[in-house]
Design a protein around this motif. Structure first.
Motif, short mmCIF file in Angstrom:
data_model
loop_
_atom_site.label_atom_id
_atom_site.label_comp_id
_atom_site.label_asym_id
_atom_site.label_seq_id
_atom_site.Cartn_x
_atom_site.Cartn_y
_atom_site.Cartn_z
N GLY A 43 0.84 -1.22 0.00
CA GLY A 43 0.00 0.00 0.00
C GLY A 43 0.86 1.25 0.00
O GLY A 43 0.60 2.20 -0.74
N THR A 44 1.91 1.23 0.83
CA THR A 44 2.82 2.39 0.91
C THR A 44 3.52 2.60 -0.44
O THR A 44 3.65 3.74 -0.90
CB THR A 44 3.88 2.15 2.02
N LEU A 45 3.94 1.49 -1.06
CA LEU A 45 4.63 1.58 -2.35
C LEU A 45 3.70 2.18 -3.42
O LEU A 45 4.10 3.08 -4.17
CB LEU A 45 5.13 0.19 -2.78
N ILE A 46 2.46 1.69 -3.45
CA ILE A 46 1.49 2.22 -4.43
C ILE A 46 1.24 3.71 -4.18
O ILE A 46 1.24 4.52 -5.11
CB ILE A 46 0.16 1.42 -4.37
N LEU A 50 3.24 5.81 -2.74
CA LEU A 50 4.45 6.58 -3.10
C LEU A 50 4.50 6.80 -4.61
O LEU A 50 4.73 7.92 -5.08
CB LEU A 50 5.71 5.83 -2.64
N ILE A 51 4.24 5.73 -5.37
CA ILE A 51 4.28 5.85 -6.83
C ILE A 51 3.22 6.85 -7.31
O ILE A 51 3.51 7.74 -8.13
CB ILE A 51 4.06 4.46 -7.50
N LEU A 52 2.02 6.76 -6.75
CA LEU A 52 0.95 7.68 -7.17
C LEU A 52 1.27 9.13 -6.77
O LEU A 52 1.00 10.06 -7.53
CB LEU A 52 -0.39 7.25 -6.55
N THR A 53 1.89 9.31 -5.61
CA THR A 53 2.29 10.66 -5.17
C THR A 53 3.28 11.25 -6.18
O THR A 53 3.14 12.40 -6.61
CB THR A 53 2.92 10.61 -3.77
N LEU A 54 4.27 10.44 -6.55
CA LEU A 54 5.28 10.93 -7.50
C LEU A 54 4.66 11.20 -8.88
O LEU A 54 5.05 12.14 -9.57
CB LEU A 54 6.45 9.93 -7.61
N MET A 55 3.69 10.35 -9.24
CA MET A 55 3.00 10.55 -10.53
C MET A 55 2.27 11.90 -10.53
O MET A 55 2.29 12.63 -11.53
CB MET A 55 2.00 9.41 -10.78
N TYR A 114 0.72 11.83 -15.11
CA TYR A 114 -0.12 12.61 -14.18
C TYR A 114 -1.59 12.38 -14.49
O TYR A 114 -2.40 12.17 -13.58
CB TYR A 114 0.23 14.10 -14.29
N ARG A 115 -1.93 12.41 -15.79
CA ARG A 115 -3.34 12.26 -16.18
C ARG A 115 -3.87 10.89 -15.77
O ARG A 115 -5.01 10.76 -15.33
CB ARG A 115 -3.51 12.49 -17.68
N PHE A 116 -3.02 9.86 -15.88
CA PHE A 116 -3.43 8.51 -15.46
C PHE A 116 -3.80 8.52 -13.97
O PHE A 116 -4.84 8.00 -13.57
CB PHE A 116 -2.30 7.51 -15.74
N ALA A 117 -2.93 9.14 -13.17
CA ALA A 117 -3.19 9.20 -11.72
C ALA A 117 -4.47 9.96 -11.43
O ALA A 117 -5.26 9.59 -10.55
CB ALA A 117 -2.00 9.85 -11.00
N GLU A 118 -4.69 11.03 -12.19
CA GLU A 118 -5.89 11.86 -12.00
C GLU A 118 -7.16 11.05 -12.31
O GLU A 118 -8.11 11.05 -11.54
CB GLU A 118 -5.80 13.08 -12.92
N GLY A 159 1.98 17.09 4.60
CA GLY A 159 1.44 15.74 4.77
C GLY A 159 2.05 14.76 3.78
O GLY A 159 2.44 13.64 4.13
N ARG A 160 2.17 15.20 2.52
CA ARG A 160 2.76 14.32 1.49
C ARG A 160 4.24 14.11 1.74
O ARG A 160 4.76 13.01 1.59
CB ARG A 160 2.55 14.94 0.10
N PHE A 161 4.95 15.19 2.11
CA PHE A 161 6.39 15.07 2.36
C PHE A 161 6.64 14.18 3.57
O PHE A 161 7.58 13.40 3.58
CB PHE A 161 7.01 16.46 2.57
N GLU A 162 5.79 14.33 4.58
CA GLU A 162 5.92 13.47 5.77
C GLU A 162 5.73 12.01 5.39
O GLU A 162 6.45 11.13 5.86
CB GLU A 162 4.86 13.86 6.80
N PHE A 163 4.76 11.77 4.50
CA PHE A 163 4.52 10.40 4.04
C PHE A 163 5.75 9.86 3.31
O PHE A 163 6.20 8.74 3.58
CB PHE A 163 3.29 10.36 3.11
#
Lengths: 266, 199
Positions: B5-8, B10-15, B27-31, B185-189
Protein backbone atom coordinates in the motif's frame (compact mmCIF):
# COMPACT_ATOMS: atom_id res chain seq x y z
CA UNK A 1 18.30 39.17 -14.43
CA UNK A 2 14.59 39.55 -15.22
CA UNK A 3 12.87 38.11 -12.14
CA UNK A 4 9.45 38.17 -13.79
CA UNK A 5 10.63 35.58 -16.32
CA UNK A 6 11.91 33.10 -13.76
CA UNK A 7 10.83 29.50 -14.46
CA UNK A 8 7.99 28.53 -12.12
CA UNK A 9 9.74 25.20 -11.44
CA UNK A 10 12.44 27.05 -9.46
CA UNK A 11 9.66 28.35 -7.24
CA UNK A 12 8.38 24.80 -6.69
CA UNK A 13 11.92 23.73 -5.83
CA UNK A 14 12.32 26.53 -3.25
CA UNK A 15 9.01 25.54 -1.62
CA UNK A 16 9.97 21.85 -1.64
CA UNK A 17 13.28 22.58 0.08
CA UNK A 18 11.61 24.92 2.56
CA UNK A 19 9.21 22.12 3.54
CA UNK A 20 11.48 19.05 3.38
CA UNK A 21 14.54 20.35 5.24
CA UNK A 22 12.66 21.39 8.44
CA UNK A 23 10.97 17.97 8.49
CA UNK A 24 14.41 16.35 8.61
CA UNK A 25 15.42 18.54 11.55
CA UNK A 26 14.09 17.47 14.93
CA UNK A 27 13.42 21.04 16.03
CA UNK A 28 10.05 22.05 17.41
CA UNK A 29 8.69 25.56 17.57
CA UNK A 30 6.78 26.79 20.61
CA UNK A 31 3.05 27.00 19.92
CA UNK A 32 0.77 29.49 21.68
CA UNK A 33 -2.86 28.51 22.16
CA UNK A 34 -5.53 30.76 20.63
CA UNK A 35 -8.91 31.45 22.24
CA UNK A 36 -10.91 29.47 19.63
CA UNK A 37 -8.99 26.25 20.28
CA UNK A 38 -9.00 26.87 24.04
CA UNK A 39 -12.81 27.09 23.98
CA UNK A 40 -13.14 23.68 22.29
CA UNK A 41 -10.69 22.17 24.76
CA UNK A 42 -12.51 23.71 27.75
CA UNK A 43 -15.88 22.51 26.48
CA UNK A 44 -14.72 18.90 26.12
CA UNK A 45 -12.78 19.11 29.37
CA UNK A 46 -15.89 20.26 31.23
CA UNK A 47 -17.87 17.15 30.22
CA UNK A 48 -18.46 14.41 32.76
CA UNK A 49 -17.12 10.90 32.37
CA UNK A 50 -19.41 8.78 30.12
CA UNK A 51 -21.05 11.84 28.55
CA UNK A 52 -21.66 11.31 24.86
CA UNK A 53 -19.93 13.29 22.10
CA UNK A 54 -20.73 12.97 18.42
CA UNK A 55 -17.77 13.27 16.04
CA UNK A 56 -18.72 13.75 12.41
CA UNK A 57 -16.05 13.10 9.78
CA UNK A 58 -17.17 15.54 7.10
CA UNK A 59 -14.14 15.62 4.84
CA UNK A 60 -12.69 14.11 1.71
CA UNK A 61 -9.51 12.08 1.32
CA UNK A 62 -7.61 15.04 -0.18
CA UNK A 63 -7.66 16.88 3.17
CA UNK A 64 -6.48 14.02 5.36
CA UNK A 65 -2.97 15.43 5.85
CA UNK A 66 -4.37 18.57 7.42
CA UNK A 67 -7.48 17.28 9.12
CA UNK A 68 -6.24 13.99 10.61
CA UNK A 69 -4.14 15.63 13.38
CA UNK A 70 -7.22 17.70 14.31
CA UNK A 71 -9.42 14.61 14.53
CA UNK A 72 -6.80 12.70 16.48
CA UNK A 73 -6.39 15.47 19.04
CA UNK A 74 -10.15 15.69 19.70
CA UNK A 75 -10.60 11.90 19.91
CA UNK A 76 -7.60 11.55 22.24
CA UNK A 77 -9.11 14.16 24.54
CA UNK A 78 -12.49 12.40 24.48
CA UNK A 79 -10.93 9.02 25.27
CA UNK A 80 -8.77 10.52 28.03
CA UNK A 81 -11.92 12.01 29.58
CA UNK A 82 -13.62 8.59 29.29
CA UNK A 83 -16.39 10.02 27.12
CA UNK A 84 -18.57 7.87 24.89
CA UNK A 85 -18.03 8.64 21.20
CA UNK A 86 -20.60 8.32 18.43
CA UNK A 87 -18.70 8.57 15.14
CA UNK A 88 -20.30 9.15 11.77
CA UNK A 89 -19.57 10.61 8.35
CA UNK A 90 -21.59 12.92 6.15
CA UNK A 91 -19.05 12.81 3.31
CA UNK A 92 -18.59 9.38 1.78
CA UNK A 93 -14.79 9.62 1.56
CA UNK A 94 -14.52 10.44 5.24
CA UNK A 95 -16.29 7.21 6.20
CA UNK A 96 -13.45 4.69 6.16
CA UNK A 97 -10.84 7.30 7.13
CA UNK A 98 -12.88 8.29 10.17
CA UNK A 99 -13.35 4.67 11.17
CA UNK A 100 -9.62 3.98 10.85
CA UNK A 101 -8.68 7.03 12.95
CA UNK A 102 -11.18 6.29 15.71
CA UNK A 103 -10.52 2.53 15.86
CA UNK A 104 -6.72 2.84 15.87
CA UNK A 105 -6.86 5.40 18.70
CA UNK A 106 -9.36 3.22 20.57
CA UNK A 107 -6.86 0.38 20.40
CA UNK A 108 -4.14 2.65 21.76
CA UNK A 109 -6.35 3.72 24.69
CA UNK A 110 -7.75 0.22 25.29
CA UNK A 111 -11.30 1.32 24.40
CA UNK A 112 -13.84 -1.18 23.12
CA UNK A 113 -16.32 -0.94 20.28
CA UNK A 114 -19.87 -0.85 21.60
CA UNK A 115 -18.72 0.11 25.09
CA UNK A 116 -16.75 3.29 24.59
CA UNK A 117 -17.46 4.16 20.99
CA UNK A 118 -19.59 3.25 18.02
CA UNK A 119 -19.29 4.21 14.38
CA UNK A 120 -22.48 4.79 12.44
CA UNK A 121 -20.96 5.28 9.01
CA UNK A 122 -22.16 7.39 6.12
CA UNK A 123 -25.50 8.93 5.18
CA UNK A 124 -26.07 10.95 2.01
CA UNK A 125 -28.15 14.16 2.02
CA UNK A 126 -26.51 15.74 5.04
CA UNK A 127 -29.34 18.21 5.69
CA UNK A 128 -31.85 15.37 6.03
CA UNK A 129 -29.40 13.38 8.14
CA UNK A 130 -28.67 16.25 10.54
CA UNK A 131 -32.37 17.10 10.87
CA UNK A 132 -33.37 13.45 11.23
CA UNK A 133 -30.93 12.85 14.07
CA UNK A 134 -32.61 15.68 15.97
CA UNK A 135 -35.74 13.51 16.13
CA UNK A 136 -34.30 10.02 16.27
CA UNK A 137 -30.77 8.87 15.44
CA UNK A 138 -32.00 5.29 15.08
CA UNK A 139 -34.28 6.32 12.20
CA UNK A 140 -31.36 7.82 10.29
CA UNK A 141 -28.89 5.09 11.25
CA UNK A 142 -30.76 1.85 11.97
CA UNK A 143 -27.49 -0.05 11.63
CA UNK A 144 -23.92 1.00 12.35
CA UNK A 145 -20.93 0.93 9.97
CA UNK A 146 -20.37 -2.75 10.70
CA UNK A 147 -24.05 -3.47 9.90
CA UNK A 148 -24.89 -4.22 13.55
CA UNK A 149 -27.88 -2.82 15.41
CA UNK A 150 -26.03 -0.29 17.55
CA UNK A 151 -29.00 0.00 19.94
CA UNK A 152 -28.04 -3.48 21.16
CA UNK A 153 -24.91 -2.01 22.75
CA UNK A 154 -26.09 -1.13 26.30
CA UNK A 155 -23.91 2.01 26.78
CA UNK A 156 -25.51 3.52 23.67
CA UNK A 157 -29.06 2.19 23.95
CA UNK A 158 -30.21 5.39 25.71
CA UNK A 159 -28.88 7.66 22.94
CA UNK A 160 -32.00 8.77 21.11
CA UNK A 161 -31.36 12.22 19.68
CA UNK A 162 -29.38 15.42 20.29
CA UNK A 163 -30.74 15.62 23.85
CA UNK A 164 -28.40 12.76 24.69
CA UNK A 165 -25.38 14.25 22.91
CA UNK A 166 -23.34 16.75 24.92
CA UNK A 167 -21.33 18.08 21.99
CA UNK A 168 -21.09 17.59 18.25
CA UNK A 169 -17.63 18.06 16.72
CA UNK A 170 -17.68 18.38 12.95
CA UNK A 171 -14.26 17.58 11.49
CA UNK A 172 -14.68 19.15 8.08
CA UNK A 173 -12.92 20.48 5.01
CA UNK A 174 -15.93 22.32 3.64
CA UNK A 175 -19.17 23.95 4.67
CA UNK A 176 -20.62 21.11 6.76
CA UNK A 177 -20.18 22.90 10.13
CA UNK A 178 -22.47 25.63 8.77
CA UNK A 179 -25.20 23.02 8.23
CA UNK A 180 -24.63 21.64 11.71
CA UNK A 181 -25.08 25.18 13.06
CA UNK A 182 -28.18 25.83 10.96
CA UNK A 183 -30.02 22.58 11.50
CA UNK A 184 -28.70 21.02 14.72
CA UNK A 185 -27.66 24.24 16.48
CA UNK A 186 -30.47 26.65 15.63
CA UNK A 187 -33.28 24.11 15.54
CA UNK A 188 -32.35 21.74 18.36
CA UNK A 189 -30.01 23.90 20.47
CA UNK A 190 -27.16 21.42 20.02
CA UNK A 191 -23.68 22.63 21.04
CA UNK A 192 -21.31 22.38 18.08
CA UNK A 193 -17.56 22.71 17.67
CA UNK A 194 -15.66 22.52 14.40
CA UNK A 195 -12.29 21.10 13.43
CA UNK A 196 -11.63 22.56 10.01
CA UNK A 197 -9.00 23.11 7.35
CA UNK A 198 -7.21 26.45 7.64
CA UNK A 199 -8.67 27.63 4.34
CA UNK A 200 -12.14 27.55 5.93
CA UNK A 201 -11.16 29.30 9.17
CA UNK A 202 -12.09 32.86 8.21
CA UNK A 203 -15.59 31.70 7.26
CA UNK A 204 -16.18 30.31 10.75
CA UNK A 205 -14.82 33.09 12.98
CA UNK A 206 -18.18 34.95 12.87
CA UNK A 207 -19.89 31.78 14.15
CA UNK A 208 -17.56 31.57 17.15
CA UNK A 209 -17.98 35.29 17.84
CA UNK A 210 -21.76 34.86 17.89
CA UNK A 211 -21.55 31.74 20.06
CA UNK A 212 -23.12 29.51 17.39
CA UNK A 213 -19.95 27.45 17.41
CA UNK A 214 -18.28 26.63 20.73
CA UNK A 215 -14.91 27.12 19.05
CA UNK A 216 -12.84 26.08 16.06
CA UNK A 217 -9.64 24.11 15.57
CA UNK A 218 -8.21 25.52 12.37
CA UNK A 219 -5.88 23.27 10.37
CA UNK A 220 -2.46 22.01 11.35
CA UNK A 221 -1.82 25.05 13.56
CA UNK A 222 -5.07 24.44 15.45
CA UNK A 223 -4.12 20.78 15.88
CA UNK A 224 -0.71 21.80 17.26
CA UNK A 225 -2.44 24.13 19.75
CA UNK A 226 -4.77 21.35 20.87
CA UNK A 227 -1.84 18.93 21.18
CA UNK A 228 -0.14 21.56 23.34
CA UNK A 229 -3.13 21.60 25.68
CA UNK A 230 -3.18 17.81 25.85
CA UNK A 231 0.60 17.72 26.39
CA UNK A 232 1.67 15.46 23.55
CA UNK A 233 3.48 15.81 20.23
CA UNK A 234 1.44 14.75 17.24
CA UNK A 235 1.01 15.55 13.56
CA UNK A 236 0.25 19.20 14.29
CA UNK A 237 3.45 19.89 16.23
CA UNK A 238 5.63 17.94 13.82
CA UNK A 239 4.55 20.11 10.90
CA UNK A 240 4.92 23.54 12.56
CA UNK A 241 8.58 24.20 11.66
CA UNK A 242 7.96 23.14 8.05
CA UNK A 243 4.79 25.28 8.01
CA UNK A 244 6.68 28.35 9.26
CA UNK A 245 9.60 27.93 6.85
CA UNK A 246 7.13 27.35 3.99
CA UNK A 247 5.36 30.59 4.90
CA UNK A 248 8.67 32.47 5.08
CA UNK A 249 9.62 31.16 1.63
CA UNK A 250 6.28 32.33 0.22
CA UNK A 251 6.60 35.76 1.86
CA UNK A 252 10.11 36.07 0.35
CA UNK A 253 8.73 35.07 -3.07
CA UNK A 254 5.86 37.57 -2.81
CA UNK A 255 8.34 40.38 -1.97
CA UNK A 256 10.62 39.28 -4.81
CA UNK A 257 7.71 39.23 -7.26
CA UNK A 258 6.66 42.73 -6.21
CA UNK A 259 10.21 44.05 -6.58
CA UNK A 260 10.33 42.49 -10.06
CA UNK A 261 6.99 44.08 -10.97
CA UNK A 262 8.18 47.52 -9.74
CA UNK A 263 11.43 47.25 -11.68
CA UNK A 264 9.51 46.32 -14.81
CA UNK A 265 7.21 49.34 -14.40
CA UNK A 266 10.17 51.71 -14.34
CA UNK B 1 0.08 -5.61 2.57
CA UNK B 2 0.94 -2.34 4.32
CA UNK B 3 4.27 -2.27 2.48
CA UNK B 4 2.50 -2.74 -0.86
CA UNK B 5 0.00 0.00 0.00
CA UNK B 6 2.82 2.39 0.91
CA UNK B 7 4.63 1.58 -2.35
CA UNK B 8 1.49 2.22 -4.43
CA UNK B 9 0.83 5.47 -2.55
CA UNK B 10 4.45 6.58 -3.10
CA UNK B 11 4.28 5.85 -6.83
CA UNK B 12 0.95 7.68 -7.17
CA UNK B 13 2.29 10.66 -5.17
CA UNK B 14 5.28 10.93 -7.50
CA UNK B 15 3.00 10.55 -10.53
CA UNK B 16 0.91 13.52 -9.32
CA UNK B 17 4.02 15.57 -8.46
CA UNK B 18 5.27 15.04 -12.04
CA UNK B 19 2.68 17.66 -13.05
CA UNK B 20 4.90 20.29 -11.41
CA UNK B 21 7.48 19.67 -14.15
CA UNK B 22 4.92 19.71 -16.93
CA UNK B 23 1.57 18.22 -17.95
CA UNK B 24 2.10 14.57 -18.89
CA UNK B 25 0.23 11.26 -19.41
CA UNK B 26 1.51 9.79 -16.14
CA UNK B 27 -0.12 12.61 -14.18
CA UNK B 28 -3.34 12.26 -16.18
CA UNK B 29 -3.43 8.51 -15.46
CA UNK B 30 -3.19 9.20 -11.72
CA UNK B 31 -5.89 11.86 -12.00
CA UNK B 32 -8.32 9.55 -13.84
CA UNK B 33 -7.54 6.76 -11.41
CA UNK B 34 -8.53 9.05 -8.51
CA UNK B 35 -11.81 9.99 -10.20
CA UNK B 36 -12.65 6.35 -10.97
CA UNK B 37 -11.79 5.09 -7.51
CA UNK B 38 -13.73 7.93 -5.84
CA UNK B 39 -16.88 7.11 -7.82
CA UNK B 40 -16.50 3.36 -7.22
CA UNK B 41 -15.93 3.92 -3.51
CA UNK B 42 -18.96 6.23 -3.29
CA UNK B 43 -21.18 3.62 -4.95
CA UNK B 44 -20.00 0.86 -2.62
CA UNK B 45 -20.55 3.04 0.46
CA UNK B 46 -24.02 4.06 -0.76
CA UNK B 47 -25.03 0.44 -1.38
CA UNK B 48 -23.54 -0.91 1.83
CA UNK B 49 -24.42 1.90 4.23
CA UNK B 50 -27.59 3.32 2.76
CA UNK B 51 -29.45 1.14 0.27
CA UNK B 52 -28.97 -2.07 2.28
CA UNK B 53 -30.02 -0.83 5.78
CA UNK B 54 -32.59 1.76 4.68
CA UNK B 55 -34.21 -0.06 1.76
CA UNK B 56 -33.40 -3.78 1.45
CA UNK B 57 -33.45 -4.58 5.14
CA UNK B 58 -36.50 -2.45 5.98
CA UNK B 59 -38.45 -3.78 3.04
CA UNK B 60 -37.57 -7.47 2.99
CA UNK B 61 -36.58 -8.22 6.58
CA UNK B 62 -38.72 -5.86 8.67
CA UNK B 63 -41.61 -5.64 6.19
CA UNK B 64 -41.83 -1.83 6.32
CA UNK B 65 -43.66 -1.39 3.03
CA UNK B 66 -43.92 2.38 3.36
CA UNK B 67 -40.30 2.46 2.14
CA UNK B 68 -41.69 1.73 -1.35
CA UNK B 69 -42.92 5.34 -1.61
CA UNK B 70 -39.48 7.09 -1.40
CA UNK B 71 -37.93 4.28 -3.47
CA UNK B 72 -40.50 4.86 -6.27
CA UNK B 73 -39.94 8.62 -6.06
CA UNK B 74 -36.21 8.04 -6.33
CA UNK B 75 -36.67 5.74 -9.33
CA UNK B 76 -38.78 8.41 -11.04
CA UNK B 77 -35.63 10.54 -11.24
CA UNK B 78 -34.34 8.08 -13.83
CA UNK B 79 -37.31 8.97 -16.06
CA UNK B 80 -35.16 11.90 -17.25
CA UNK B 81 -33.20 9.42 -19.31
CA UNK B 82 -36.19 8.98 -21.61
CA UNK B 83 -37.65 12.06 -23.36
CA UNK B 84 -41.17 10.63 -23.38
CA UNK B 85 -41.25 9.99 -19.63
CA UNK B 86 -38.95 12.82 -18.54
CA UNK B 87 -41.87 14.84 -17.13
CA UNK B 88 -42.31 12.22 -14.39
CA UNK B 89 -39.01 13.26 -12.80
CA UNK B 90 -40.57 16.63 -12.01
CA UNK B 91 -42.53 15.07 -9.15
CA UNK B 92 -39.53 14.01 -6.99
CA UNK B 93 -37.67 17.15 -8.08
CA UNK B 94 -40.53 19.42 -6.98
CA UNK B 95 -40.70 17.60 -3.65
CA UNK B 96 -36.95 18.01 -3.14
CA UNK B 97 -37.02 21.71 -4.06
CA UNK B 98 -40.06 22.35 -1.89
CA UNK B 99 -38.58 20.48 1.06
CA UNK B 100 -35.20 22.13 0.56
CA UNK B 101 -36.58 25.66 0.39
CA UNK B 102 -38.99 25.14 3.27
CA UNK B 103 -36.28 23.75 5.52
CA UNK B 104 -33.36 25.96 4.55
CA UNK B 105 -34.90 29.45 4.30
CA UNK B 106 -35.92 29.81 7.98
CA UNK B 107 -32.76 28.00 9.16
CA UNK B 108 -30.47 30.22 7.09
CA UNK B 109 -32.33 33.36 8.08
CA UNK B 110 -31.99 32.44 11.73
CA UNK B 111 -28.38 31.21 11.71
CA UNK B 112 -26.72 33.39 9.08
CA UNK B 113 -28.59 36.69 9.40
CA UNK B 114 -30.58 37.20 12.62
CA UNK B 115 -28.09 35.54 14.97
CA UNK B 116 -25.15 37.27 13.26
CA UNK B 117 -26.87 40.67 13.41
CA UNK B 118 -27.68 40.17 17.05
CA UNK B 119 -24.08 39.17 17.85
CA UNK B 120 -22.64 42.21 16.06
CA UNK B 121 -24.87 44.58 18.06
CA UNK B 122 -24.31 43.05 21.47
CA UNK B 123 -20.61 43.76 21.68
CA UNK B 124 -20.65 47.54 21.25
CA UNK B 125 -19.09 48.07 24.69
CA UNK B 126 -15.72 46.85 23.39
CA UNK B 127 -13.34 48.37 20.83
CA UNK B 128 -13.49 45.16 18.78
CA UNK B 129 -17.29 45.38 18.75
CA UNK B 130 -17.18 48.97 17.46
CA UNK B 131 -14.66 47.99 14.74
CA UNK B 132 -16.91 45.08 13.73
CA UNK B 133 -19.96 47.35 13.49
CA UNK B 134 -18.08 49.94 11.41
CA UNK B 135 -16.82 47.12 9.19
CA UNK B 136 -20.30 45.70 8.67
CA UNK B 137 -21.90 49.06 7.85
CA UNK B 138 -19.12 50.25 5.51
CA UNK B 139 -18.90 46.88 3.72
CA UNK B 140 -22.65 46.63 3.18
CA UNK B 141 -22.63 50.24 1.98
CA UNK B 142 -20.01 49.31 -0.63
CA UNK B 143 -22.52 46.85 -2.14
CA UNK B 144 -25.24 49.52 -2.45
CA UNK B 145 -25.13 50.29 -6.16
CA UNK B 146 -28.09 52.64 -6.59
CA UNK B 147 -26.09 55.74 -5.63
CA UNK B 148 -22.83 57.00 -7.09
CA UNK B 149 -19.95 56.31 -4.71
CA UNK B 150 -18.73 59.89 -4.12
CA UNK B 151 -18.56 62.47 -1.33
CA UNK B 152 -19.22 61.23 2.20
CA UNK B 153 -20.93 58.11 0.82
CA UNK B 154 -17.84 57.38 -1.28
CA UNK B 155 -15.56 57.70 1.78
CA UNK B 156 -17.68 55.15 3.67
CA UNK B 157 -17.63 52.72 0.72
CA UNK B 158 -13.85 53.20 0.41
CA UNK B 159 -13.55 52.22 4.08
CA UNK B 160 -15.66 49.15 3.22
CA UNK B 161 -13.15 48.13 0.53
CA UNK B 162 -10.33 48.31 3.12
CA UNK B 163 -12.24 45.91 5.36
CA UNK B 164 -12.83 43.64 2.37
CA UNK B 165 -9.11 43.71 1.54
CA UNK B 166 -8.24 42.71 5.11
CA UNK B 167 -10.69 39.79 4.76
CA UNK B 168 -9.21 38.75 1.40
CA UNK B 169 -5.69 38.97 2.83
CA UNK B 170 -6.61 36.85 5.86
CA UNK B 171 -8.38 34.31 3.65
CA UNK B 172 -5.40 34.14 1.30
CA UNK B 173 -3.04 33.68 4.25
CA UNK B 174 -5.16 30.81 5.59
CA UNK B 175 -5.35 29.29 2.10
CA UNK B 176 -1.56 29.30 1.83
CA UNK B 177 -1.38 27.73 5.30
CA UNK B 178 -3.86 25.06 4.26
CA UNK B 179 -2.07 24.15 1.03
CA UNK B 180 1.32 24.06 2.76
CA UNK B 181 -0.21 21.69 5.34
CA UNK B 182 -1.27 19.32 2.56
CA UNK B 183 2.23 19.44 1.08
CA UNK B 184 3.73 18.77 4.53
CA UNK B 185 1.44 15.74 4.77
CA UNK B 186 2.76 14.32 1.49
CA UNK B 187 6.39 15.07 2.36
CA UNK B 188 5.92 13.47 5.77
CA UNK B 189 4.52 10.40 4.04
CA UNK B 190 7.47 10.22 1.63
CA UNK B 191 10.15 10.82 4.28
CA UNK B 192 8.60 8.84 7.16
CA UNK B 193 6.39 6.06 5.78
CA UNK B 194 8.04 5.40 2.42
CA UNK B 195 11.74 6.25 2.81
CA UNK B 196 11.87 5.98 6.64
CA UNK B 197 14.32 8.87 6.83
CA UNK B 198 12.49 10.43 9.78
CA UNK B 199 10.82 8.72 12.70
Amino acid sequence: MDLSRIDRRYIYLVIAIAIAVPLLLKVQLPVSVGPEVQKVYDEIDSLQSRDCVMISFDFEASSVAEIKPVAEAVIRHAFEKNLRIVGLALFSEGTAIGYNIISSLAEEYGKKYGEDYIYLGFRPQYVSAILGMGENIDQVYPLDYLNDDWKDFPPFSDVENYHDISLVVSIADGSLPTYWVEYAGSRYGQKIAAGITAVMATSYYPYTASGQLVGIIGGLKGAAEYENLLGYTGGGHRGMLAQSSGHLAIIALVILANVAALRKKR
Amino acid sequence: MTELGTLIALILTLMVFSFLYKENPIYRFAEYLLVGISVGYYLVIICRNTIYPLVIEKLFIHGEYLVIVPVCLGLLMFARLNKRWAYLSRLPLSLMIGFGAGISIPAMLQARILKQMSASMQSLATINGIIILIGIISTITYFYFSKRQEGMFGKVTRLGTYFLMVFFGATFGYTVMSRISLLIGRFEFILRDALRVIS
